[in-house]
Design a protein around this motif. Structure first.
Motif, PDB file in Angstrom:
ATOM      1  N   LEU B  80       0.001   3.029  24.726  1.00 16.47           N
ATOM      2  CA  LEU B  80       0.034   4.147  23.792  1.00 16.47           C
ATOM      3  C   LEU B  80       0.269   3.679  22.349  1.00 16.47           C
ATOM      4  CD1 LEU B  80       0.146   7.274  23.462  1.00 16.47           C
ATOM      5  CD2 LEU B  80       2.605   7.121  23.858  1.00 16.47           C
ATOM      6  N   ALA B  81       1.170   2.689  22.183  1.00 13.21           N
ATOM      7  CA  ALA B  81       1.589   2.277  20.833  1.00 13.21           C
ATOM      8  C   ALA B  81       0.414   1.910  19.929  1.00 13.21           C
ATOM      9  CB  ALA B  81       2.598   1.145  20.928  1.00 13.21           C
ATOM     10  N   PRO B  82      -0.443   0.940  20.345  1.00 13.59           N
ATOM     11  CA  PRO B  82      -1.561   0.616  19.447  1.00 13.59           C
ATOM     12  C   PRO B  82      -2.534   1.773  19.248  1.00 13.59           C
ATOM     13  CG  PRO B  82      -1.757  -0.583  21.525  1.00 13.59           C
ATOM     14  CD  PRO B  82      -0.411   0.058  21.528  1.00 13.59           C
ATOM     15  N   LEU B  83      -2.686   2.635  20.269  1.00 14.87           N
ATOM     16  CA  LEU B  83      -3.623   3.760  20.121  1.00 14.87           C
ATOM     17  C   LEU B  83      -3.128   4.733  19.049  1.00 14.87           C
ATOM     18  CD1 LEU B  83      -6.205   5.143  20.949  1.00 14.87           C
ATOM     19  CD2 LEU B  83      -4.954   6.340  22.740  1.00 14.87           C
ATOM     20  N   ALA B 272      -4.408  -0.147  10.631  1.00 12.30           N
ATOM     21  CA  ALA B 272      -5.260  -0.706  11.684  1.00 12.30           C
ATOM     22  C   ALA B 272      -4.801  -2.118  12.034  1.00 12.30           C
ATOM     23  CB  ALA B 272      -6.715  -0.714  11.245  1.00 12.30           C
ATOM     24  N   GLY B 273      -4.361  -2.866  11.011  1.00 11.40           N
ATOM     25  CA  GLY B 273      -3.843  -4.214  11.248  1.00 11.40           C
ATOM     26  C   GLY B 273      -2.612  -4.174  12.151  1.00 11.40           C
ATOM     27  N   LEU B 274      -1.730  -3.216  11.902  1.00 10.98           N
ATOM     28  CA  LEU B 274      -0.554  -3.049  12.760  1.00 10.98           C
ATOM     29  C   LEU B 274      -0.989  -2.716  14.183  1.00 10.98           C
ATOM     30  CD1 LEU B 274       2.013  -1.045  10.579  1.00 10.98           C
ATOM     31  CD2 LEU B 274       2.104  -3.449  11.257  1.00 10.98           C
ATOM     32  N   ALA B 275      -1.998  -1.828  14.295  1.00  8.62           N
ATOM     33  CA  ALA B 275      -2.525  -1.497  15.618  1.00  8.62           C
ATOM     34  C   ALA B 275      -3.038  -2.759  16.292  1.00  8.62           C
ATOM     35  CB  ALA B 275      -3.642  -0.456  15.497  1.00  8.62           C
ATOM     36  N   ALA B 313      -1.475  13.537  16.131  1.00 10.77           N
ATOM     37  CA  ALA B 313      -2.062  12.339  16.724  1.00 10.77           C
ATOM     38  C   ALA B 313      -1.123  11.736  17.769  1.00 10.77           C
ATOM     39  CB  ALA B 313      -2.373  11.316  15.638  1.00 10.77           C
ATOM     40  N   LEU B 314       0.190  11.833  17.555  1.00 12.39           N
ATOM     41  CA  LEU B 314       1.140  11.309  18.536  1.00 12.39           C
ATOM     42  C   LEU B 314       0.872  11.944  19.899  1.00 12.39           C
ATOM     43  CD1 LEU B 314       4.623  11.308  16.705  1.00 12.39           C
ATOM     44  CD2 LEU B 314       3.181   9.369  17.290  1.00 12.39           C
ATOM     45  N   PHE B 315       0.732  13.276  19.893  1.00 11.86           N
ATOM     46  CA  PHE B 315       0.527  13.978  21.160  1.00 11.86           C
ATOM     47  C   PHE B 315      -0.883  13.763  21.695  1.00 11.86           C
ATOM     48  CE2 PHE B 315       3.956  16.121  18.947  1.00 11.86           C
ATOM     49  CZ  PHE B 315       4.925  16.123  19.936  1.00 11.86           C
ATOM     50  N   ALA B 316      -1.847  13.779  20.808  1.00 14.84           N
ATOM     51  CA  ALA B 316      -3.229  13.583  21.243  1.00 14.84           C
ATOM     52  C   ALA B 316      -3.390  12.197  21.868  1.00 14.84           C
ATOM     53  CB  ALA B 316      -4.171  13.747  20.059  1.00 14.84           C
ATOM     54  N   ALA B 317      -2.677  11.208  21.312  1.00 20.68           N
ATOM     55  CA  ALA B 317      -2.782   9.849  21.850  1.00 20.68           C
ATOM     56  C   ALA B 317      -2.250   9.818  23.281  1.00 20.68           C
ATOM     57  CB  ALA B 317      -2.001   8.881  20.968  1.00 20.68           C
ATOM     58  N   VAL B 318      -1.214  10.609  23.558  1.00 22.18           N
ATOM     59  CA  VAL B 318      -0.684  10.661  24.921  1.00 22.18           C
ATOM     60  C   VAL B 318      -1.770  11.147  25.879  1.00 22.18           C
ATOM     61  CG1 VAL B 318       0.973  11.829  26.426  1.00 22.18           C
ATOM     62  CG2 VAL B 318       1.698  10.966  24.188  1.00 22.18           C
ATOM     63  N   VAL B 319      -2.478  12.223  25.482  1.00 23.41           N
ATOM     64  CA  VAL B 319      -3.513  12.788  26.352  1.00 23.41           C
ATOM     65  C   VAL B 319      -4.601  11.755  26.642  1.00 23.41           C
ATOM     66  CG1 VAL B 319      -5.260  14.589  26.554  1.00 23.41           C
ATOM     67  CG2 VAL B 319      -3.068  15.112  25.492  1.00 23.41           C
TER      68      VAL B 319
END
Lengths: 514, 393
Positions: B80-83, B272-275, B313-319
């Motif tokens: 989840l973190a990088p997404l 994006a670099g952090l991702a 985006a936090l929640f959408a990334a979970v989905v």
């Protein structure tokens, strides 16, 4: 019903059209006789264009029916309407600029031939000939092989008319055809309309200019807020009567303007030249001076460099050469924001593209000149409370009507109120120079009066005002000094009281000294 | 039925419209995916349950030694973190009206640089190595993004074109170096990084379970808060949004548009670099040469599903992560190829991008209902009564 033989070429019965948030046409019924010039009179937003877009097939009505030659028709697109002999000249011309005049006219109904029996091929040479004949027959002289990009607005309009004739239109709709023309060109167009009527064509003329109706129209329907108010024989109705019907109250035609009191020069433009992306001089060696307390108006036909002059003074376009002085200080090389801080505000021509951010809220749009200063922000952090109180104050002062107050999304407001917001925002800066470009375009009479009064108030305050307008009436009513622009050059500068409308119109067409 | 429709329409035009659009998009996606699974002869409910089981959100039937639901959940968070970071990167540029589809490339370049400079250096202590990895991610990603912004305002090269080209360049260039210098002969991928440099702590004992602790998730949440703050509260955020919504008006108000384009692309690239470092030095711990991470593209679905809001985006990334990360278990338990996860993400993107259409339909429906109702009830979308010419037609 279908066997019924009608005296009317077009009947629109109980037409209703809704858009989200507004009823554009509310139960409107019209009957138009063959061979008459039928005018649709109304302010902006009265629903004239929508009604005619329905007749032309661009929109489908929610309720009601249309009969052409007594037969009920249902148009799903303008192609259907064209097949029924209906043509329309839109306010914004629908032409392909890199194509020639003939190519534009035949587009969609190309005279197709088969080469070697199979290869489809457009005989453009034949089309050129046909169009040349057609244009001579109706007195609409054009050169079929000229490219649209190279011809002036009045010729483009002739092309639009020829387009209808080429498609054999019997019913011709003109949407505000004179808005972009000089007085002389208007005379010419009205003559053409008269000729078309003599030739048996039926003309529908959408306009808010009563003088034109008096000159060519036989009958006139008045629309207000989507509803049909009245239908009058033009010969029996006075101009004042029609104006009152259109606005719904007594109209005052004259503005009260005090004698000018010029102060020190505020804006000095010296030999300004601006080039477009093709290195073409759109503004050529323009020089003029605007004093405090003076309204300097630039008259000219659309597309002669008006917008570029304003943009170059405000810093949105770079000057190729020449100088711009504000209060004696050279601002030619300054960035936009510094110019604004030096005492310049600017009501641009295009409300949506330049003057506002339509998707932002009203309070943000009203603070576009202030947001980076205290108290709107401190050390890079915004303070919404300041936005709110400032916008509430401006909404009050400038009578901006908005459904949700400061939080109204600008796009959802009417054009008049958007313009009030821009004018309010710029006037509130209390600058020495205010540039107004087409400040009343597309507004109704009430809003126009309001903005004219504000322009005069700022003049009283001692601000220098540069007014750029395509409406000659507006210029004659407001200006202290008039400069006439033609192809990027100022042909004539003189005191307003020394010039007549006809004279200004002549210079607008490029006639230097009569 | 009519009444229910109107209720939905009200939701889609009300204050939390964006949230309801996302909810509706997810529901439509579940229905569509369900029909697909049914067509394949599978039970959709069992499939959806196995996605959740694979992510440690529902218990599986049995677990191996040292693993349990918590292990799966931590694995899920590690993905989840990088997404989250990648979708925040997309949002940062999107607010300025720029479409950064080069997130994959920016991730890869940042991940590669950090791996080579820090990941193989056994002398560094974790206290130095981990912050250094983050810093390299920020700088490398930021510079790549700024380069795209520079190409845009200096040479007017559209960011979509330049990012696609840069993706290829980065993919082949890093692939070349990995194959020449850093390849693991067994896996054909790059050699794994040292545990000191890795942003995910592995083999941490929690009770009797072994798990991974993704430090990247903390970074992701902090960055989400930061991005949210920038766009809601700061002058810079206001100017970026202004440029995104109307470039010409921004110029007219005196915003230096070129500076904003450079800044927001740099900002986007840095995230994006952090991702990238959270992905390559956290989740995978290795780089597959010449293979851009699909996450860079999934991030666009996430950003759109979250309707452009950093917190959304936090929640959408979970989905989205549930389907991507749960696909393996789903595949082994009910026997559907795991590529269906990408298919589902695609369907979700399709519905999420219809958001404006849904809002439009909802407004229309409410309007029609108001027109049919007695005249005295004012329509919510209409201007003030008596306000002449509500909208120019």
């Amino acid at each position: 019903m279908s066997d019924y033989k009608s005296d009317y070429i077009v009947e629109m019965r109980h037409i209703t059209k809704r858009f989200p948030g507004i009823i554009a046409n509310d139960d409107v019924s019209l009957e138009i006789r063959k061979g008459e010039v039928y005018a649709l009179l109304g302010e902006n937003g009265a629903g004239k264009s929508t009604l005619m877009s329905i007749l032309f097939g661009t929109y489908e009505p929610d309720e009601g029916e249309i009969l052409v030659n007594g037969k009920p028709v249902k148009f799903h697109s303008s192609t259907d309407a064209t097949a029924c002999g209906i043509g329309m000249v839109h306010q914004h011309f629908k032409l392909v600029e890199p194509f020639t005049i003939a190519e534009n006219i035949v587009l969609g109904v190309e005279p197709e031939e088969k080469k070697l029996g199979i290869l489809p091929w457009v005989n453009i040479r034949k089309a050129n000939q046909q169009i040349a004949e057609l244009s001579r027959a109706y007195g609409l002289e054009v050169n079929p092989t000229d490219r649209i990009a190279d011809v002036p607005v009045s010729v483009r309009q002739r092309v639009e008319i020829l387009k209808m004739l080429y498609r054999g239109a019997e019913i011709m709709i003109f949407d505000e055809p004179t808005a972009v023309l000089t007085p002389q060109e208007i005379d010419f167009l009205l003559q053409i309309i008269d000729n078309l009527r003599k030739d048996g064509k039926t003309i529908i003329l959408i306009t808010h200019k009563i003088a034109e109706i008096k000159r060519v129209a036989d009958r006139c329907a008045i629309l207000r807020q989507g509803r049909l108010i009245d239908i009058r024989e033009v010969a029996d109705a006075s101009a004042q009567e029609l104006a009152d019907l259109m606005v719904g109250r007594q109209v005052k035609f004259m503005l009260e303007k005090t004698a000018p009191q010029f102060r020190a020069p505020v804006l000095e433009v010296q030999g300004l030249t601006v080039k477009n992306e093709h290195k073409f001089d759109v503004v050529k060696d323009v020089s003029f001076t605007v004093h405090g307390g003076e309204i300097f108006a630039i008259a000219g036909v659309s597309g002669n460099g008006q917008g570029e002059i304003a943009d170059a003074i405000a810093g949105l376009l770079k000057a190729a050469s020449g100088k711009v002085l504000l209060n004696g200080k050279d601002i030619t090389a300054m960035p936009v924001r510094e110019r604004a801080l030096a005492g310049l505000s600017y009501i641009p021509e295009d409300r949506h593209e330049t003057g506002t951010i339509p998707d932002m809220m009203l309070r943000e749009n009203l603070a576009l000149r202030e947001y980076y200063k205290e108290p709107f922000s401190r050390r890079g952090i915004l303070h919404q409370e300041a936005f709110r109180s400032y916008s509430e104050q401006l909404i009050q002062t400038y009578d901006i009507r908005c459904a949700q107050g400061p939080e109204t999304v600008l796009r959802s407001m009417s054009g008049g109120n958007q313009q009030k917001a821009i004018v309010g925002r710029e006037i509130e800066e209390q600058t020495d120079l205010i540039i107004f470009v087409q400040p009343t375009r597309g507004l109704d009479i009430g809003a126009i009066e309001n903005i004219h009064r504000q322009i005069l108030q700022e003049r009283e305050r001692g601000a220098a005002i540069l007014l750029i307008s395509l409406e000659l009436e507006e210029i004659m009513a407001l200006a202290d000094t008039i400069g006439v622009l033609y192809r990027g050059e100022i042909l004539k500068i003189d005191a307003a009281e020394k010039m007549t409308t006809q004279e200004v119109g002549r210079y607008m067409m490029g006639v230097k000294e009569a | 039925m009519k009444k229910k429709n109107l209720l939905l329409a009200r939701r889609l035009t009300g204050r939390h419209a964006s949230l309801w659009v996302s909810v509706l998009a997810i529901l439509l996606m579940l229905v569509t995916a369900g029909i697909l699974l049914l067509a394949m002869g599978k039970n959709p409910l069992a499939a959806f349950r196995s996605f959740l089981q694979g992510c440690g959100m529902l218990p599986k039937e049995n677990y191996g030694g040292g693993s349990g639901m918590l292990t799966d959940l931590l694995d899920f968070l590690n993905y989840l973190a990088p997404l989250i970071l990648a979708s925040l990167a997309f949002i940062a540029a999107f607010k300025a009206g720029l479409f950064n589809i080069g997130i994959s490339g920016q991730m890869m370049l940042a991940g590669f640089t950090a791996t080579v400079l820090v990941g193989y250096n056994k002398a560094l202590s974790p206290v130095i190595a981990k912050p250094l990895v983050l810093l390299i991610g920020l700088v490398v990603g930021g510079l790549t993004g700024a380069l795209i912004g520079y190409l845009k305002y200096r040479f007017n090269i559209h960011e979509v074109v330049s990012t696609i080209m840069l993706n290829y360049i980065i993919s082949y260039l890093t692939g070349f170096f990995i194959n020449n210098n850093y390849v693991d002969m067994m896996t054909r991928n790059s050699r794994t990084c040292t545990p000191e440099a890795r942003l995910t702590l592995t083999n941490v004992m929690i009770g009797d379970l072994k798990g991974k602790i993704p430090l990247g998730l903390i970074i992701a949440i902090l960055v989400a808060l930061l991005v949210s703050f920038v766009f809601r509260k700061t002058v810079l955020g206001f100017e970026i949004k202004a440029v995104g919504m109307n470039r010409r008006c921004s110029q007219y108000t005196g915003i230096r548009v070129s500076r904003i384009i450079l800044l927001s692309m740099g900002f986007s690239g840095a995230i994006a670099g952090l991702a990238g470092v959270a992905y390559y030095l956290g989740y995978t711990n290795t780089i597959i040469p010449k293979s851009l991470p699909g996450m860079g593209y999934d991030s666009i679905s996430v950003a759109l599903l979250g309707s452009g809001s950093p917190i959304g985006a936090l929640f959408a990334a979970v989905v989205v992560s549930i389907f991507q990360q749960g696909a393996n278990y789903m595949s082994s338990s009910i026997g559907v190829a795991k590529e269906i996860a990408s298919l589902i993400t695609g369907i979700l993107l399709l519905f999420a991008s219809c958001g404006n259409y849904m809002k439009f339909r909802a407004e229309r429906k409410i309007q029609q209902a108001a027109d049919l109702a007695p005249r005295s009830v004012p329509a919510p979308a209409a201007g003030k009564p008596g306000d002449r010419g509500v909208k120019t037609l």
